[in-house]
Design a protein around this motif. Structure first.
Motif, PDB file in Angstrom:
ATOM      1  N   LYS A   8      -3.475 -11.677 -12.994  1.00 42.77           N
ATOM      2  CA  LYS A   8      -4.189 -12.883 -12.547  1.00 42.77           C
ATOM      3  C   LYS A   8      -3.267 -14.054 -12.245  1.00 42.77           C
ATOM      4  N   SER A   9      -2.069 -13.753 -11.745  1.00 45.71           N
ATOM      5  CA  SER A   9      -1.156 -14.827 -11.348  1.00 45.71           C
ATOM      6  C   SER A   9      -1.149 -14.953  -9.827  1.00 45.71           C
ATOM      7  N   ALA A  10      -0.644 -16.079  -9.343  1.00 47.16           N
ATOM      8  CA  ALA A  10      -0.588 -16.323  -7.900  1.00 47.16           C
ATOM      9  C   ALA A  10       0.431 -15.424  -7.203  1.00 47.16           C
ATOM     10  N   GLY A  11       1.315 -14.821  -7.966  1.00 44.74           N
ATOM     11  CA  GLY A  11       2.300 -13.920  -7.377  1.00 44.74           C
ATOM     12  C   GLY A  11       1.664 -12.744  -6.666  1.00 44.74           C
ATOM     13  N   TRP A  12       0.484 -12.340  -7.109  1.00 41.70           N
ATOM     14  CA  TRP A  12      -0.204 -11.223  -6.461  1.00 41.70           C
ATOM     15  C   TRP A  12      -0.642 -11.577  -5.041  1.00 41.70           C
ATOM     16  N   LEU A  13      -0.977 -12.828  -4.797  1.00 35.02           N
ATOM     17  CA  LEU A  13      -1.363 -13.234  -3.437  1.00 35.02           C
ATOM     18  C   LEU A  13      -0.182 -13.098  -2.487  1.00 35.02           C
ATOM     19  N   GLY A  62      -3.777  -4.532  -9.351  1.00 34.63           N
ATOM     20  CA  GLY A  62      -2.695  -5.155 -10.106  1.00 34.63           C
ATOM     21  C   GLY A  62      -3.083  -6.525 -10.635  1.00 34.63           C
ATOM     22  N   TRP A  63      -3.783  -7.298  -9.825  1.00 35.46           N
ATOM     23  CA  TRP A  63      -4.212  -8.626 -10.244  1.00 35.46           C
ATOM     24  C   TRP A  63      -5.143  -8.540 -11.448  1.00 35.46           C
ATOM     25  N   LEU A  64      -5.966  -7.492 -11.471  1.00 33.51           N
ATOM     26  CA  LEU A  64      -6.878  -7.295 -12.602  1.00 33.51           C
ATOM     27  C   LEU A  64      -6.171  -6.775 -13.844  1.00 33.51           C
ATOM     28  N   GLY A  65      -4.890  -6.456 -13.728  1.00 37.27           N
ATOM     29  CA  GLY A  65      -4.135  -5.988 -14.883  1.00 37.27           C
ATOM     30  C   GLY A  65      -3.800  -4.511 -14.844  1.00 37.27           C
ATOM     31  N   GLY A  66      -4.223  -3.829 -13.803  1.00 37.04           N
ATOM     32  CA  GLY A  66      -3.968  -2.396 -13.676  1.00 37.04           C
ATOM     33  C   GLY A  66      -2.631  -2.121 -13.015  1.00 37.04           C
ATOM     34  N   ARG A  67      -1.565  -2.329 -13.745  1.00 41.36           N
ATOM     35  CA  ARG A  67      -0.234  -2.146 -13.157  1.00 41.36           C
ATOM     36  C   ARG A  67       0.052  -0.689 -12.827  1.00 41.36           C
ATOM     37  N   LEU A  68      -0.415   0.224 -13.661  1.00 39.23           N
ATOM     38  CA  LEU A  68      -0.221   1.644 -13.350  1.00 39.23           C
ATOM     39  C   LEU A  68      -0.975   2.022 -12.081  1.00 39.23           C
ATOM     40  N   ALA A  69      -2.191   1.512 -11.942  1.00 34.74           N
ATOM     41  CA  ALA A  69      -2.970   1.787 -10.728  1.00 34.74           C
ATOM     42  C   ALA A  69      -2.251   1.228  -9.506  1.00 34.74           C
ATOM     43  N   TYR A  70      -1.698   0.035  -9.632  1.00 34.92           N
ATOM     44  CA  TYR A  70      -0.948  -0.557  -8.526  1.00 34.92           C
ATOM     45  C   TYR A  70       0.269   0.300  -8.177  1.00 34.92           C
ATOM     46  N   LEU A  71       1.023   0.710  -9.177  1.00 34.43           N
ATOM     47  CA  LEU A  71       2.250   1.477  -8.920  1.00 34.43           C
ATOM     48  C   LEU A  71       1.946   2.843  -8.313  1.00 34.43           C
ATOM     49  N   PHE A  72       0.944   3.549  -8.833  1.00 35.72           N
ATOM     50  CA  PHE A  72       0.602   4.860  -8.282  1.00 35.72           C
ATOM     51  C   PHE A  72      -0.013   4.741  -6.893  1.00 35.72           C
ATOM     52  N   THR A  73      -0.824   3.707  -6.656  1.00 35.60           N
ATOM     53  CA  THR A  73      -1.379   3.485  -5.324  1.00 35.60           C
ATOM     54  C   THR A  73      -0.267   3.197  -4.326  1.00 35.60           C
ATOM     55  N   THR A  74       0.670   2.371  -4.714  1.00 40.15           N
ATOM     56  CA  THR A  74       1.801   2.071  -3.839  1.00 40.15           C
ATOM     57  C   THR A  74       2.638   3.315  -3.578  1.00 40.15           C
TER      58      THR A  74
END
Length: 129
Positions: A8-13, A62-74
């Protein structure tokens, strides 16, 4: 150095914008350069919509906190882009573009699915402890 911003940081935008633009450029590069198809502005807009949609899904997780989901999706999207370029260089009698898009979609879908399964497993592991 962190690979991903905090939840939930602005870095995700900012990451979403760069991610979407880079993916749009790679898909357009595949279509108009690697496959040698003539430039079409409407198709380029469709590629941008697809790219930013996938970027919103990945970065939203990733913004919701799912870093693993973000990494595997990427990872799935990266594998899909690589497969698109591999199929673009094969002689398939005109089917290169369709085979590349299908391989891209399949790899992206697998990445999203594996990422969500990994997040579910992590959540269950934390719940168990």
């Amino acid at each position: 150095m962190r690979l991903t911003p905090r939840a939930k940081s602005a870095g995700w935008l900012w990451q979403f914008l760069v991610y979407g633009a880079a993916l749009s450029a790679l898909i357009a590069l595949n279509r108009f350069v690697a496959l040698g198809k003539p430039f079409d502005g409407e198709l380029l807009l469709r590629f941008a919509v697809l790219s930013f949609g996938l970027a919103a899904a990945a970065n939203g997780l990733g913004w919701l906190g799912g870093r693993l989901a973000y990494l595997f999706t990427t990872a799935g999207i990266v594998v899909g882009v690589v497969l698109m370029f591999v199929y673009a260089n094969r002689n398939m009698d005109g089917w290169e573009d369709l085979a590349g898009v299908l391989a891209f979609a399949e790899a992206a879908a697998f990445g999203i699915a594996i990422g969500l399964i990994a997040e579910l497993a992590r959540w269950l592991w934390k719940l168990r402890r």
